[in-house]
Write an enzyme that holds these catalytic residues in place. Sequence first.
Site, PDB file in Angstrom:
ATOM      1  N   LYS A 108       5.616  -3.695  -0.539  1.00 35.97           N
ATOM      2  CA  LYS A 108       4.837  -4.825  -0.423  1.00 35.97           C
ATOM      3  C   LYS A 108       4.337  -5.627  -1.666  1.00 35.97           C
ATOM      4  O   LYS A 108       5.211  -6.398  -1.826  1.00 35.97           O
ATOM      5  CB  LYS A 108       3.636  -4.948   0.314  1.00 35.97           C
ATOM      6  CG  LYS A 108       3.958  -3.765   1.637  1.00 35.97           C
ATOM      7  CD  LYS A 108       2.665  -3.272   1.944  1.00 35.97           C
ATOM      8  CE  LYS A 108       1.379  -2.334   1.125  1.00 35.97           C
ATOM      9  NZ  LYS A 108       2.587  -0.983   1.039  1.00 35.97           N
ATOM     10  N   ARG A 152      -4.773  -3.020   7.170  1.00 37.13           N
ATOM     11  CA  ARG A 152      -5.055  -2.065   7.008  1.00 37.13           C
ATOM     12  C   ARG A 152      -5.364  -0.452   7.954  1.00 37.13           C
ATOM     13  O   ARG A 152      -4.819   0.199   8.237  1.00 37.13           O
ATOM     14  CB  ARG A 152      -5.114  -0.926   5.845  1.00 37.13           C
ATOM     15  CG  ARG A 152      -3.882  -0.623   5.001  1.00 37.13           C
ATOM     16  CD  ARG A 152      -4.664  -0.833   3.593  1.00 37.13           C
ATOM     17  NE  ARG A 152      -3.945   0.257   2.861  1.00 37.13           N
ATOM     18  CZ  ARG A 152      -2.981  -0.470   1.370  1.00 37.13           C
ATOM     19  NH1 ARG A 152      -3.257  -1.736   1.283  1.00 37.13           N
ATOM     20  NH2 ARG A 152      -2.987   0.407   0.753  1.00 37.13           N
ATOM     21  N   ARG A 180       6.705   4.914 -10.952  1.00 38.55           N
ATOM     22  CA  ARG A 180       6.454   3.190 -11.220  1.00 38.55           C
ATOM     23  C   ARG A 180       5.345   3.068 -12.155  1.00 38.55           C
ATOM     24  O   ARG A 180       4.687   3.990 -12.283  1.00 38.55           O
ATOM     25  CB  ARG A 180       5.128   3.030 -10.217  1.00 38.55           C
ATOM     26  CG  ARG A 180       4.989   1.612 -10.150  1.00 38.55           C
ATOM     27  CD  ARG A 180       3.813   1.080  -8.555  1.00 38.55           C
ATOM     28  NE  ARG A 180       2.759   2.165  -8.380  1.00 38.55           N
ATOM     29  CZ  ARG A 180       2.621   1.661  -6.954  1.00 38.55           C
ATOM     30  NH1 ARG A 180       2.805   0.487  -6.303  1.00 38.55           N
ATOM     31  NH2 ARG A 180       1.714   2.278  -6.642  1.00 38.55           N
ATOM     32  N   ARG A 185      -0.344   3.811 -12.560  1.00 34.66           N
ATOM     33  CA  ARG A 185      -1.930   3.758 -11.612  1.00 34.66           C
ATOM     34  C   ARG A 185      -2.333   5.105 -11.438  1.00 34.66           C
ATOM     35  O   ARG A 185      -2.069   6.225 -10.929  1.00 34.66           O
ATOM     36  CB  ARG A 185      -1.189   3.382 -11.100  1.00 34.66           C
ATOM     37  CG  ARG A 185      -1.442   2.151 -10.479  1.00 34.66           C
ATOM     38  CD  ARG A 185      -1.799   0.778  -9.029  1.00 34.66           C
ATOM     39  NE  ARG A 185      -1.925   1.180  -7.738  1.00 34.66           N
ATOM     40  CZ  ARG A 185      -1.172   0.887  -6.309  1.00 34.66           C
ATOM     41  NH1 ARG A 185      -0.534  -0.108  -6.255  1.00 34.66           N
ATOM     42  NH2 ARG A 185      -1.586   1.426  -5.827  1.00 34.66           N
ATOM     43  N   ARG A 213      -2.936   8.578   0.342  1.00 30.04           N
ATOM     44  CA  ARG A 213      -2.759   7.721   0.572  1.00 30.04           C
ATOM     45  C   ARG A 213      -1.402   7.639   1.892  1.00 30.04           C
ATOM     46  O   ARG A 213      -1.874   6.949   2.647  1.00 30.04           O
ATOM     47  CB  ARG A 213      -1.983   7.350  -0.550  1.00 30.04           C
ATOM     48  CG  ARG A 213      -3.837   7.071  -1.641  1.00 30.04           C
ATOM     49  CD  ARG A 213      -2.945   6.140  -2.761  1.00 30.04           C
ATOM     50  NE  ARG A 213      -2.033   4.929  -3.394  1.00 30.04           N
ATOM     51  CZ  ARG A 213      -1.378   4.830  -3.572  1.00 30.04           C
ATOM     52  NH1 ARG A 213      -1.064   5.780  -4.512  1.00 30.04           N
ATOM     53  NH2 ARG A 213      -0.656   3.362  -3.378  1.00 30.04           N
TER      54      ARG A 213
HETATM   55  P1  AP5 Z   1       5.432  -1.389  -5.469  1.00 30.16           P
HETATM   56  O1  AP5 Z   1       5.906  -2.502  -4.797  1.00 30.16           O
HETATM   57  O2  AP5 Z   1       4.288  -1.267  -6.183  1.00 30.16           O
HETATM   58  O3  AP5 Z   1       4.826  -1.037  -3.688  1.00 30.16           O
HETATM   59  P2  AP5 Z   1       4.321  -1.498  -2.934  1.00 30.16           P
HETATM   60  O4  AP5 Z   1       3.804  -0.958  -1.137  1.00 30.16           O
HETATM   61  O5  AP5 Z   1       3.321  -2.712  -3.096  1.00 30.16           O
HETATM   62  O6  AP5 Z   1       2.693  -0.259  -2.942  1.00 30.16           O
HETATM   63  P3  AP5 Z   1       1.507   0.422  -3.266  1.00 30.16           P
HETATM   64  O7  AP5 Z   1       1.427   1.861  -3.849  1.00 30.16           O
HETATM   65  O8  AP5 Z   1       0.686  -0.534  -4.372  1.00 30.16           O
HETATM   66  O9  AP5 Z   1       0.667   0.450  -1.731  1.00 30.16           O
HETATM   67  P4  AP5 Z   1      -0.441   0.735  -1.765  1.00 30.16           P
HETATM   68  O10 AP5 Z   1      -0.428   0.162  -0.061  1.00 30.16           O
HETATM   69  O11 AP5 Z   1      -0.434   2.231  -2.020  1.00 30.16           O
HETATM   70  O12 AP5 Z   1      -1.779   0.304  -2.725  1.00 30.16           O
HETATM   71  P5  AP5 Z   1      -2.229  -1.228  -2.584  1.00 30.16           P
HETATM   72  O13 AP5 Z   1      -2.701  -1.286  -4.310  1.00 30.16           O
HETATM   73  O14 AP5 Z   1      -2.499  -1.928  -1.159  1.00 30.16           O
HETATM   74  O15 AP5 Z   1       6.939  -0.513  -5.429  1.00 30.16           O
HETATM   75  C1  AP5 Z   1       6.244   0.884  -5.758  1.00 30.16           C
HETATM   76  C2  AP5 Z   1       7.194   0.794  -5.988  1.00 30.16           C
HETATM   77  O16 AP5 Z   1       9.220   1.306  -6.634  1.00 30.16           O
HETATM   78  C3  AP5 Z   1       7.406   0.528  -7.910  1.00 30.16           C
HETATM   79  O17 AP5 Z   1       7.216   1.234  -8.838  1.00 30.16           O
HETATM   80  C4  AP5 Z   1       8.440  -0.411  -7.589  1.00 30.16           C
HETATM   81  O18 AP5 Z   1       9.085  -1.081  -9.085  1.00 30.16           O
HETATM   82  C5  AP5 Z   1       9.537   0.080  -6.805  1.00 30.16           C
HETATM   83  N1  AP5 Z   1      10.522  -0.489  -5.588  1.00 30.16           N
HETATM   84  C6  AP5 Z   1       9.677  -1.674  -4.842  1.00 30.16           C
HETATM   85  N2  AP5 Z   1      10.971  -1.710  -4.101  1.00 30.16           N
HETATM   86  C7  AP5 Z   1      12.063  -0.815  -4.654  1.00 30.16           C
HETATM   87  C8  AP5 Z   1      13.387  -0.628  -4.192  1.00 30.16           C
HETATM   88  N3  AP5 Z   1      13.857  -1.576  -2.680  1.00 30.16           N
HETATM   89  N4  AP5 Z   1      14.643  -0.491  -3.974  1.00 30.16           N
HETATM   90  C9  AP5 Z   1      13.806   0.337  -5.578  1.00 30.16           C
HETATM   91  N5  AP5 Z   1      12.570   0.889  -6.444  1.00 30.16           N
HETATM   92  C10 AP5 Z   1      11.511   0.070  -5.476  1.00 30.16           C
HETATM   93  O19 AP5 Z   1      -4.034  -0.006  -2.151  1.00 30.16           O
HETATM   94  C11 AP5 Z   1      -4.507   0.688  -3.422  1.00 30.16           C
HETATM   95  C12 AP5 Z   1      -6.459   1.014  -2.744  1.00 30.16           C
HETATM   96  O20 AP5 Z   1      -7.164   0.010  -2.760  1.00 30.16           O
HETATM   97  C13 AP5 Z   1      -5.223   1.647  -1.424  1.00 30.16           C
HETATM   98  O21 AP5 Z   1      -5.388   2.994  -1.132  1.00 30.16           O
HETATM   99  C14 AP5 Z   1      -7.376   2.337  -0.993  1.00 30.16           C
HETATM  100  O22 AP5 Z   1      -7.846   3.045  -1.577  1.00 30.16           O
HETATM  101  C15 AP5 Z   1      -7.475   0.830  -0.864  1.00 30.16           C
HETATM  102  N6  AP5 Z   1      -7.107  -0.293   0.051  1.00 30.16           N
HETATM  103  C16 AP5 Z   1      -6.365  -1.731  -0.446  1.00 30.16           C
HETATM  104  N7  AP5 Z   1      -5.846  -2.565   0.494  1.00 30.16           N
HETATM  105  C17 AP5 Z   1      -7.144  -1.724   1.598  1.00 30.16           C
HETATM  106  C18 AP5 Z   1      -7.069  -2.274   2.542  1.00 30.16           C
HETATM  107  N8  AP5 Z   1      -7.008  -2.902   3.200  1.00 30.16           N
HETATM  108  N9  AP5 Z   1      -7.822  -1.506   3.250  1.00 30.16           N
HETATM  109  C19 AP5 Z   1      -8.866   0.075   3.111  1.00 30.16           C
HETATM  110  N10 AP5 Z   1      -8.660   0.038   1.329  1.00 30.16           N
HETATM  111  C20 AP5 Z   1      -7.135  -1.214   0.963  1.00 30.16           C
END
Ligand code: AP5
Length: 216
Positions: free
Chosen positions: A13, A88, A127, A160, A171
Amino acid sequence: MRIVLMGPPGAGKGTQAKKLAEVFGVAQVATGDILRAAVQQGTALGKKAKEYMDRGLLVPDEVITGIVRERLREINVKKGFILDGFPRTIPQAESLEKILEEMGVKLDTVINIVVPREELIERFTGRRVCEMCGSTYHVKYNPPKQEGICDKCGGRLIVRADDDVKTVEKRIDVYERETKPLIDYYRSKNLLVNIDGNRPIEVVFEEIKDLLKGEG
Ligand code: AP5
Ligand code: ZN
């Protein structure tokens, strides 16, 4: 263009949202990034959020909804935005609908990036993120030009805090339980488009870009 990017942790994402925001010139609103910035700055919000994030749990709905409302007020919602990591939960989606209604706009599309669980784990172990600007890399799939250094700002690349295997598993479980129901929610509103995220970053990007080209 007002879109939501959803998908399991590690689906890509953030990677896609940053690229899309750049080519289409709209704001990326990433709740994870906002929370991590608050943690780094040591604000009251950051201290509270950290307790949940480190355990792989969702931050309470009312906290997140408040943050998003504030952020959306700061940008030009008529021009567009990409929501990354929000909503979410069903209550978050309902709040978003209300917020947008108050602002006189609607969502255009919800893009659901689909990636199998086994593949997700592999993505987390490789990552690396920039501690300065938050840019995301992968040691194998998207390596920086110089090992350990951000291409964009020269910052140091780190793992991270919530990317250890145990927290990642948690997660993904939380995603399955609390976020997956949104797929049906948005399908019933005719907003959902599934994208196969289990292909190279550029291939996924081209497909999403083509899909969005028709939108203002
Ligand atoms: P990346 O692009 O970083 O993936 P992502 O989907 O953004 O993953 P996140 O871990 O950031 O998602 P998340 O939803 O768990 O975390 P968030 O920060 O939102 O890609 C991942 C890896 O793969 C990278 O190394 C990239 O280079 C590689 N990659 C990407 N595409 C690829 C492809 N096509 N092929 C190969 N490799 C690829 O949330 C973190 C925490 O914050 C949550 O756990 C929660 O505690 C809190 N939080 C955030 N939002 C909310 C909400 N709305 N409600 C409640 N809590 C929340
Ligand atoms: Zn950087």
